[in-house]
Design an enzyme around this catalytic site. Structure first.
Site, PDB file in Angstrom:
ATOM      1  N   LYS A 160      -6.532   1.175  -3.249  1.00  0.00           N
ATOM      2  CA  LYS A 160      -7.562   1.486  -2.308  1.00  0.00           C
ATOM      3  C   LYS A 160      -8.762   0.987  -3.034  1.00  0.00           C
ATOM      4  CE  LYS A 160      -9.479   4.681   0.999  1.00  0.00           C
ATOM      5  NZ  LYS A 160      -9.763   3.711   2.156  1.00  0.00           N
TER       6      LYS A 160
HETATM    7  N1  PMP Z   1      -5.124   1.399   5.781  1.00  0.00           N
HETATM    8  C1  PMP Z   1      -6.273   1.166   5.253  1.00  0.00           C
HETATM    9  C2  PMP Z   1      -6.796  -0.196   5.060  1.00  0.00           C
HETATM   10  C3  PMP Z   1      -7.219   2.221   5.087  1.00  0.00           C
HETATM   11  O1  PMP Z   1      -8.242   2.009   4.511  1.00  0.00           O
HETATM   12  C4  PMP Z   1      -6.854   3.614   5.483  1.00  0.00           C
HETATM   13  C5  PMP Z   1      -7.533   4.663   5.040  1.00  0.00           C
HETATM   14  N2  PMP Z   1      -7.679   5.141   3.965  1.00  0.00           N
HETATM   15  C6  PMP Z   1      -5.641   3.793   5.950  1.00  0.00           C
HETATM   16  C7  PMP Z   1      -4.631   2.733   6.229  1.00  0.00           C
HETATM   17  C8  PMP Z   1      -5.244   5.187   6.401  1.00  0.00           C
HETATM   18  O2  PMP Z   1      -4.932   6.055   5.293  1.00  0.00           O
HETATM   19  P1  PMP Z   1      -5.075   7.591   5.143  1.00  0.00           P
HETATM   20  O3  PMP Z   1      -4.471   7.875   6.373  1.00  0.00           O
HETATM   21  O4  PMP Z   1      -4.675   7.858   3.944  1.00  0.00           O
HETATM   22  O5  PMP Z   1      -6.680   7.829   5.278  1.00  0.00           O
END
Ligand code: PMP
Length: 309
Positions: A160
């Site tokens: 991320k």
């Molecule tokens: N995909 C992307 C590209 C994201 O930025 C996020 C948010 N973090 C998610 C999926 C969903 O992840 P999470 O449920 O862990 O927030």
């Protein structure tokens, strides 16, 4: 989504005043997108405010750093503790959104990031629904983007990283300018990947389907994982499966998941109504259960809560 300032931001081991949480213009991450970050939510529960799946988020932060060869100068336990400190120091008893960021700071310039200083900040503020209350209640309209998700061998999609989000921003702007609420990105091979900051699920014949994250360039979502657990506990079959755009058009129901967005029904894809254009029963049941779980109302999911006090 505007930010409501709070009192303190954690920077490299200290709580500093909100207005003083600034960086130099030659901060490496500003130039090359070389940071990694998390988005976390804390919710009020009957036993006080609790951060949802905190340890899992911080583990993913460190995994992201590892992929980028960033040596975080704190342990995971220290960052977990610091995150709780930020909620406490700002008196965010009604819950908040938290943004831990590991960034390469000021002192070196150029494309070799390895000599750069590594800094860590954690900010928190009260934040409403990311895609709007109306979207949470009645669903959002999404458009398949003309922008493709990165190939994992071009930009590592499992990390991320701040730089990765240029791709998401391009898709988000395109969708908004076109009158849609959110974009769906396809992977390089044309299969469905994810939304700009959310994973995607479809319901077909009572089964829940979501793309395989590592093959489709989507992030391993923590909300996605929570929803899978909730669905299985509700007796709904879940599988990770490659999807193409017509699978979205033919879905009985569809919804997206993310920490910021939470669980949001999709009412239309490329102007085609999904399931009659309103949230379906499985989506609604999962959404209801998720909101109850994060608020500490379901005993079975209390392990997901990290209490601040
Ligand atoms: N995909 C992307 C590209 C994201 O930025 C996020 C948010 N973090 C998610 C999926 C969903 O992840 P999470 O449920 O862990 O927030």
């Amino acid at each position: 989504m505007p930010i409501t300032p709070t009192e303190k931001i954690w920077m490299d081991g200290e709580l500093v005043d909100w207005a003083d949480a600034t960086v130099h213009v030659l901060t490496h991450t500003m130039h090359y997108g070389s940071g990694v970050f998390e988005g976390i939510r804390a919710y009020p529960t009957p036993d006080g405010v609790a951060v949802f799946r905190l340890a899992d988020h911080i583990r993913r932060l460190f995994d992201s750093a590892r992929i980028l060869m960033i040596d975080v100068p704190f342990t995971e336990e220290q960052i977990v503790g610091a995150t709780r400190d930020v909620v406490r120091a700002n008196g965010l008893d009604d819950g908040c959104y938290l943004r831990p960021l590991v960034y390469l700071g000021y002192g070196e310039m150029g494309l070799n990031p390895l000599p750069c200083p590594v800094n860590v900040s954690i900010a928190a503020w009260p934040w409403g629904t990311y895609l709007g209350d109306e979207g949470v209640a009645n669903g959002v309209s999404v458009k398949i983007s003309s922008w493709r998700r990165h190939d994992a061998n071009a930009v590592p999609t499992a990390a991320k990283s701040t730089g990765m989000y240029l791709n998401s921003s391009l898709a988000k702007v395109e969708a908004l300018k076109g009158g849609y609420d959110e974009a769906i990105l396809l992977a390089q091979d044309g299969r469905v990947s994810e939304c700009t900051g959310e994973n995607i699920f479809v319901v077909r014949d009572g089964r829940l389907l979501t793309p395989p994250n590592s093959d489709s360039g989507s992030l391993d979502g923590i909300t996605q994982d929570s929803v899978e657990t909730i669905a299985r506990d509700l007796g709904i079959e879940v599988s990770h499966q490659q999807l193409i755009r017509t699978d979205l058009y033919l879905a009985d129901e569809a919804f997206l998941t993310g920490t910021a967005a939470e669980v949001v029904p999709i009412r239309a894809v490329d102007d085609r109504p999904v399931g009659g254009g309103k949230p379906g029963p499985i989506t609604q049941e999962i959404q209801r259960t998720y909101f109850a779980a994060v608020r500490g109302e379901i005993d079975r999911y209390k392990d997901w809560l990290d209490h601040v006090d």
